[in-house]
Scaffold this motif. Structure first.
Motif, PDB file in Angstrom:
ATOM      1  N   ALA A 190       0.859  -1.143  -0.008  1.00  0.00           N
ATOM      2  CA  ALA A 190      -0.327  -0.164   0.070  1.00  0.00           C
ATOM      3  C   ALA A 190       0.851   1.246   0.073  1.00  0.00           C
ATOM      4  CB  ALA A 190      -0.814   0.074   1.148  1.00  0.00           C
ATOM      5  N   PRO A 191       1.685   1.759  -1.170  1.00  0.00           N
ATOM      6  CA  PRO A 191       2.478   2.504  -1.239  1.00  0.00           C
ATOM      7  C   PRO A 191       1.942   3.983  -0.984  1.00  0.00           C
ATOM      8  CG  PRO A 191       2.510   1.918  -3.393  1.00  0.00           C
ATOM      9  CD  PRO A 191       1.476   0.915  -2.360  1.00  0.00           C
ATOM     10  N   ASP A 192       2.635   4.741  -0.416  1.00  0.00           N
ATOM     11  CA  ASP A 192       2.247   6.419  -0.179  1.00  0.00           C
ATOM     12  C   ASP A 192       2.583   6.937  -1.486  1.00  0.00           C
ATOM     13  OD1 ASP A 192       2.044   8.869   0.560  1.00  0.00           O
ATOM     14  OD2 ASP A 192       2.484   8.729   2.500  1.00  0.00           O
ATOM     15  N   THR A 193       1.925   7.290  -2.383  1.00  0.00           N
ATOM     16  CA  THR A 193       2.212   7.757  -3.471  1.00  0.00           C
ATOM     17  C   THR A 193       2.911   9.393  -3.364  1.00  0.00           C
ATOM     18  OG1 THR A 193       0.114   8.579  -4.145  1.00  0.00           O
ATOM     19  CG2 THR A 193       0.906   6.519  -5.098  1.00  0.00           C
ATOM     20  N   GLY A 194       2.878   9.836  -2.225  1.00  0.00           N
ATOM     21  CA  GLY A 194       3.362  10.987  -1.779  1.00  0.00           C
ATOM     22  C   GLY A 194       4.998  10.837  -1.230  1.00  0.00           C
ATOM     23  N   ASP A 195       5.504   9.778  -1.168  1.00  0.00           N
ATOM     24  CA  ASP A 195       6.914   9.550  -0.773  1.00  0.00           C
ATOM     25  C   ASP A 195       7.713   9.934  -1.673  1.00  0.00           C
ATOM     26  OD1 ASP A 195       6.025   8.825   1.767  1.00  0.00           O
ATOM     27  OD2 ASP A 195       6.296   6.448   1.461  1.00  0.00           O
ATOM     28  N   ARG A 196       8.881  10.342  -1.465  1.00  0.00           N
ATOM     29  CA  ARG A 196       9.969  10.442  -2.246  1.00  0.00           C
ATOM     30  C   ARG A 196      11.118  10.140  -1.663  1.00  0.00           C
ATOM     31  NH1 ARG A 196       5.933  11.317  -4.721  1.00  0.00           N
ATOM     32  NH2 ARG A 196       5.265  12.872  -5.987  1.00  0.00           N
ATOM     33  N   TYR A 197      11.837   9.238  -2.449  1.00  0.00           N
ATOM     34  CA  TYR A 197      13.111   8.952  -1.999  1.00  0.00           C
ATOM     35  C   TYR A 197      14.454   9.262  -2.944  1.00  0.00           C
ATOM     36  CZ  TYR A 197       9.641   5.345  -0.135  1.00  0.00           C
ATOM     37  OH  TYR A 197       8.803   4.867   0.530  1.00  0.00           O
ATOM     38  N   PHE A 198      15.419   9.641  -2.478  1.00  0.00           N
ATOM     39  CA  PHE A 198      16.670   9.799  -3.201  1.00  0.00           C
ATOM     40  C   PHE A 198      17.283   8.669  -3.476  1.00  0.00           C
ATOM     41  CE2 PHE A 198      21.229  10.463  -3.601  1.00  0.00           C
ATOM     42  CZ  PHE A 198      21.233  11.346  -4.589  1.00  0.00           C
ATOM     43  N   GLY A 199      17.642   8.372  -4.739  1.00  0.00           N
ATOM     44  CA  GLY A 199      18.479   7.203  -5.236  1.00  0.00           C
ATOM     45  C   GLY A 199      19.408   7.527  -5.885  1.00  0.00           C
ATOM     46  N   TRP A 200      20.331   6.543  -6.226  1.00  0.00           N
ATOM     47  CA  TRP A 200      21.469   6.670  -7.307  1.00  0.00           C
ATOM     48  C   TRP A 200      21.194   5.420  -8.101  1.00  0.00           C
ATOM     49  CZ3 TRP A 200      24.761  10.479  -6.595  1.00  0.00           C
ATOM     50  CH2 TRP A 200      25.082  11.112  -5.486  1.00  0.00           C
ATOM     51  N   PHE A 201      21.357   6.101  -9.384  1.00  0.00           N
ATOM     52  CA  PHE A 201      21.002   4.867 -10.813  1.00  0.00           C
ATOM     53  C   PHE A 201      22.196   3.918 -10.507  1.00  0.00           C
ATOM     54  CE2 PHE A 201      20.553   3.990 -14.958  1.00  0.00           C
ATOM     55  CZ  PHE A 201      19.386   4.419 -15.392  1.00  0.00           C
ATOM     56  N   CYS A 202      21.660   2.489 -10.709  1.00  0.00           N
ATOM     57  CA  CYS A 202      22.819   1.497 -10.573  1.00  0.00           C
ATOM     58  C   CYS A 202      22.677   0.513 -11.674  1.00  0.00           C
ATOM     59  CB  CYS A 202      22.427   0.863  -9.519  1.00  0.00           C
ATOM     60  SG  CYS A 202      22.687   1.888  -7.882  1.00  0.00           S
ATOM     61  N   ASN A 203      22.493   1.112 -12.879  1.00  0.00           N
ATOM     62  CA  ASN A 203      22.805   0.177 -13.995  1.00  0.00           C
ATOM     63  C   ASN A 203      23.474   1.086 -14.950  1.00  0.00           C
ATOM     64  OD1 ASN A 203      19.879  -1.210 -13.198  1.00  0.00           O
ATOM     65  ND2 ASN A 203      21.477  -2.451 -13.584  1.00  0.00           N
TER      66      ASN A 203
END
Length: 170
Positions: free
Chosen positions: A97-110
């Motif tokens: 049940a994801p919270d579509t308001g969430d934002r996560y910083f991520g590093w591209f890994c491919n």
């Protein structure tokens, strides 16, 4: 109204229909790990984690959508991003049940074919409802992938990339 993407491939002479879509089975850092690290870790269809000499590493599978000018569906890349442990745990905890308001910083890994080094590009991960994989927004930069993401690509460029990737020319 936007068109449906299709083209006659210059490499194999076949007609390919539908917007191109390519994916990676694992994050590149996972693939670079020794067998012992992989065996102690976990690689699933949507999450990956392991511990190496640098500490605990966390990844999720996401979708990068590159708009194609005049075409309804984008060029899709199924890729992996690394997250902090806190973001990874939040993602896993809200997976059903994801919270579509969430934002996560991520590093591209491919490392995407066709583009210069894409590893380590900055992303913002955006969860989606209805069991869809999250999508990412690339940080604006002069990197060709970021430019394509933010400005879109022509049908000709989409065809060139698809042909190169499908036939190992990228």
């Amino acid at each position: 109204m936007a068109a449906i993407f299709s083209f006659k491939c210059a490499s194999c002479d076949e007609i390919h229909e539908g917007s191109p879509s390519f994916s990676f089975r694992a994050p590149d850092p996972w693939l670079a790990q020794p067998e012992a690290v992989q065996e102690a870790g976990h690689l699933g269809s949507d999450v990956c984690r392991y511990e190496d000499e640098d500490g605990r590493q966390f990844f999720i599978r996401v979708v990068l959508e590159v708009p194609i000018h005049g075409v309804a569906d984008p060029f899709l890349w199924g890729v992996w991003v690394s997250l902090s442990e806190t973001s990874y745990e939040r993602y896993v905890d809200t997976y059903d049940a994801p919270d579509t308001g969430d934002r996560y910083f991520g590093w591209f890994c491919n490392a995407l074919p066709w583009y210069p080094d894409t590893l380590g590009m900055k992303t913002s991960v955006r969860p989606r409802a209805n069991k869809q994989r999250p999508y990412i927004v690339l940080e604006a930069s002069d990197h060709p992938l970021a430019v394509d993401f933010h400005q879109g690509i022509s049908v000709q460029r989409a065809q060139e990339i698809a042909e190169a990737v499908m036939h190992g020319e990228a």
